[in-house]
Scaffold this motif. Structure first.
Motif, PDB file in Angstrom:
ATOM      1  N   PRO A  56      40.764  59.844  25.990  1.00 10.69           N
ATOM      2  CA  PRO A  56      40.178  58.761  25.351  1.00 10.69           C
ATOM      3  C   PRO A  56      38.789  58.190  25.702  1.00 10.69           C
ATOM      4  O   PRO A  56      37.940  57.965  24.804  1.00 10.69           O
ATOM      5  CB  PRO A  56      41.421  57.755  25.394  1.00 10.69           C
ATOM      6  N   LEU A  57      38.656  58.349  27.123  1.00 10.92           N
ATOM      7  CA  LEU A  57      37.192  58.092  27.549  1.00 10.92           C
ATOM      8  C   LEU A  57      36.082  58.790  27.023  1.00 10.92           C
ATOM      9  O   LEU A  57      34.903  58.696  26.429  1.00 10.92           O
ATOM     10  CB  LEU A  57      37.211  57.892  28.751  1.00 10.92           C
ATOM     11  N   TYR A  58      36.483  60.162  27.111  1.00 13.89           N
ATOM     12  CA  TYR A  58      35.574  61.196  26.537  1.00 13.89           C
ATOM     13  C   TYR A  58      35.172  61.063  25.075  1.00 13.89           C
ATOM     14  O   TYR A  58      34.122  61.208  24.323  1.00 13.89           O
ATOM     15  CB  TYR A  58      36.208  62.349  27.023  1.00 13.89           C
ATOM     16  N   LEU A  59      36.341  60.922  24.455  1.00 10.22           N
ATOM     17  CA  LEU A  59      36.359  60.728  22.847  1.00 10.22           C
ATOM     18  C   LEU A  59      35.590  59.668  22.354  1.00 10.22           C
ATOM     19  O   LEU A  59      34.663  59.566  21.443  1.00 10.22           O
ATOM     20  CB  LEU A  59      37.733  60.855  22.368  1.00 10.22           C
ATOM     21  N   SER A  60      35.764  58.614  23.318  1.00 14.85           N
ATOM     22  CA  SER A  60      34.941  57.158  22.899  1.00 14.85           C
ATOM     23  C   SER A  60      33.407  57.378  23.113  1.00 14.85           C
ATOM     24  O   SER A  60      32.535  56.997  22.541  1.00 14.85           O
ATOM     25  CB  SER A  60      35.567  56.219  23.965  1.00 14.85           C
ATOM     26  N   THR A  61      33.056  58.161  24.281  1.00 13.79           N
ATOM     27  CA  THR A  61      31.668  58.356  24.665  1.00 13.79           C
ATOM     28  C   THR A  61      30.990  59.412  23.791  1.00 13.79           C
ATOM     29  O   THR A  61      29.866  59.182  23.494  1.00 13.79           O
ATOM     30  CB  THR A  61      31.448  58.845  25.950  1.00 13.79           C
ATOM     31  N   GLU A 103      43.836  53.082  12.179  1.00 18.73           N
ATOM     32  CA  GLU A 103      44.218  53.115  13.305  1.00 18.73           C
ATOM     33  C   GLU A 103      45.390  52.329  14.008  1.00 18.73           C
ATOM     34  O   GLU A 103      46.320  52.778  14.281  1.00 18.73           O
ATOM     35  CB  GLU A 103      43.071  52.800  14.635  1.00 18.73           C
ATOM     36  N   SER A 154      31.778  59.694  20.630  1.00 21.34           N
ATOM     37  CA  SER A 154      31.624  58.800  19.288  1.00 21.34           C
ATOM     38  C   SER A 154      32.589  59.789  18.346  1.00 21.34           C
ATOM     39  O   SER A 154      32.609  59.930  17.137  1.00 21.34           O
ATOM     40  CB  SER A 154      30.366  58.803  18.435  1.00 21.34           C
ATOM     41  N   THR A 159      46.387  60.638  21.914  1.00 19.18           N
ATOM     42  CA  THR A 159      47.076  59.764  22.760  1.00 19.18           C
ATOM     43  C   THR A 159      48.685  60.067  22.375  1.00 19.18           C
ATOM     44  O   THR A 159      49.548  59.955  23.211  1.00 19.18           O
ATOM     45  CB  THR A 159      46.646  58.413  22.729  1.00 19.18           C
ATOM     46  N   ASP A 212      35.824  58.365  18.024  1.00 19.56           N
ATOM     47  CA  ASP A 212      36.882  57.416  18.235  1.00 19.56           C
ATOM     48  C   ASP A 212      38.282  57.773  17.406  1.00 19.56           C
ATOM     49  O   ASP A 212      39.373  57.361  17.890  1.00 19.56           O
ATOM     50  CB  ASP A 212      36.701  55.899  17.812  1.00 19.56           C
ATOM     51  N   ARG A 213      37.995  58.120  16.136  1.00 28.15           N
ATOM     52  CA  ARG A 213      39.193  58.454  15.244  1.00 28.15           C
ATOM     53  C   ARG A 213      40.143  59.524  15.930  1.00 28.15           C
ATOM     54  O   ARG A 213      41.254  59.593  15.303  1.00 28.15           O
ATOM     55  CB  ARG A 213      38.537  59.166  13.938  1.00 28.15           C
ATOM     56  N   ILE A 248      41.031  59.560  19.193  1.00 29.55           N
ATOM     57  CA  ILE A 248      41.888  58.633  20.327  1.00 29.55           C
ATOM     58  C   ILE A 248      43.095  58.657  20.102  1.00 29.55           C
ATOM     59  O   ILE A 248      43.981  59.093  20.841  1.00 29.55           O
ATOM     60  CB  ILE A 248      40.983  57.465  20.700  1.00 29.55           C
TER      61      ILE A 248
END
Length: 226
Positions: free
Chosen positions: A140-145, A199, A147, A156, A149-150, A152
Motif C-alpha cells: 500500500p505504501l508503494y501504491l500510494s507513492t 473504496e 499514485s 490489501t 491509490d485505487r 490499495i
C-alpha cells in the motif's frame, strides 16, 4: 444391588476423571486450538465485526457525501468517528478473547489468558505473519507513492485472503478459509471488473461481507455437527 450400583457409579466417575486428565495432558503437549471448537468461539465476533465494518463504512460514506470529502468533515465529527472505531475494535477484541478463553477452559479449566496468547503467537505463527505484515505495509505504501491509490484496497484484500489461508491450518480454523476465499474473490473482482467502485463500498463488500460469511459458516458448521 444398591452397593453394586454405587460401585458402578464410582467406576464411571473415575473413568471420566481419567479421560479428563488425559485430555488435559494431551492438550498441554499440543496446541490447544487442535482441541477447541474454534468456529464456535469466533462466529459471534465475526458476525459483529462484519456488521460494524458495514455500519462504519456506510456512515463514513454518507458523511463524505454530505461534506464533499473526508478532509472537509468537521474535526469534532471525525473525532467521534475515531472514538467509535476505537471502541468497536476494543469491544470485538475483548469478545474474541473471552470466547476463546471460555472454549479453551472447556478443555482445560486451568488455562489462563497468558497460556492462550502463547498458544496463538507461536514461533511458527510469527514466522508466517512477519512476511505478510511487511507486504501489507510495503505494497500500500508503494501504491500510494506511485499514485495508484485505487489499487490499495484490492491488493490489501488479496494479501489478507492469502494470510487467512496460511494461518487457517495453523490455528485449526477452517471457517477462516471462507473469509480468505471471499477476500481473494473480492480483491480480484475489484482489480479486473469493478476498478472504479468507491473504496468504502469495496470495504463493505470485501471485509464487511467477508466476516459475515465467516461467521455464518461457523454457525452452519456447528449446527451440522450438533
Amino acid at each position: 444391588m444398591v452397593r453394586e450400583k454405587n460401585e458402578a457409579d464410582q467406576d464411571l466417575d473415575r473413568l471420566l476423571d481419567d479421560l479428563e486428565y488425559i485430555k488435559k495432558a494431551v492438550s498441554k503437549r499440543n496446541n490447544i486450538f487442535n482441541f477447541m471448537e474454534v468456529a464456535k468461539a469466533i462466529r459471534l465476533a465475526a458476525l459483529l465485526s462484519g456488521l460494524l465494518i458495514i455500519f462504519i463504512s456506510t456512515v463514513l460514506y454518507l458523511l463524505i457525501r454530505q461534506y464533499g470529502s473526508y478532509h472537509l468533515m468537521p474535526g469534532q465529527t471525525r473525532l467521534y468517528l475515531y472514538l467509535y472505531i476505537a471502541l468497536a475494535i476494543i469491544f470485538i477484541a475483548v469478545l474474541k478473547l473471552r470466547s476463546f478463553l471460555r472454549k479453551a477452559r472447556e478443555i482445560d479449566s486451568t488455562i489462563t489468558l497468558r497460556d492462550l496468547v502463547a498458544a496463538i503467537y507461536t514461533s511458527h505463527f510469527i514466522e508466517i505473519m512477519i512476511p505478510f505484515l511487511i507486504v501489507l505495509v510495503g505494497v500500500p505504501l508503494y501504491l500510494s507513492t506511485a499514485s495508484l491509490d485505487r489499487l490499495i484496497l484490492p491488493f490489501t484484500a488479496i494479501i489478507f485472503g492469502l494470510l487467512c489461508f496460511a494461518i487457517s491450518g495453523l490455528l485449526y480454523f477452517r471457517s477462516l478459509l471462507f473469509l480468505g476465499g471471499w477476500l481473494l474473490l473480492a480483491g480480484f473482482t475489484f482489480l479486473f471488473w469493478l476498478p472504479g467502485l468507491h473504496e468504502l463500498f469495496q470495504v463493505i463488500i470485501s471485509f464487511g461481507l467477508g466476516f459475515l460469511v465467516m461467521g455464518a459458516a461457523g454457525y452452519i458448521r456447528s449446527s451440522r455437527e450438533e
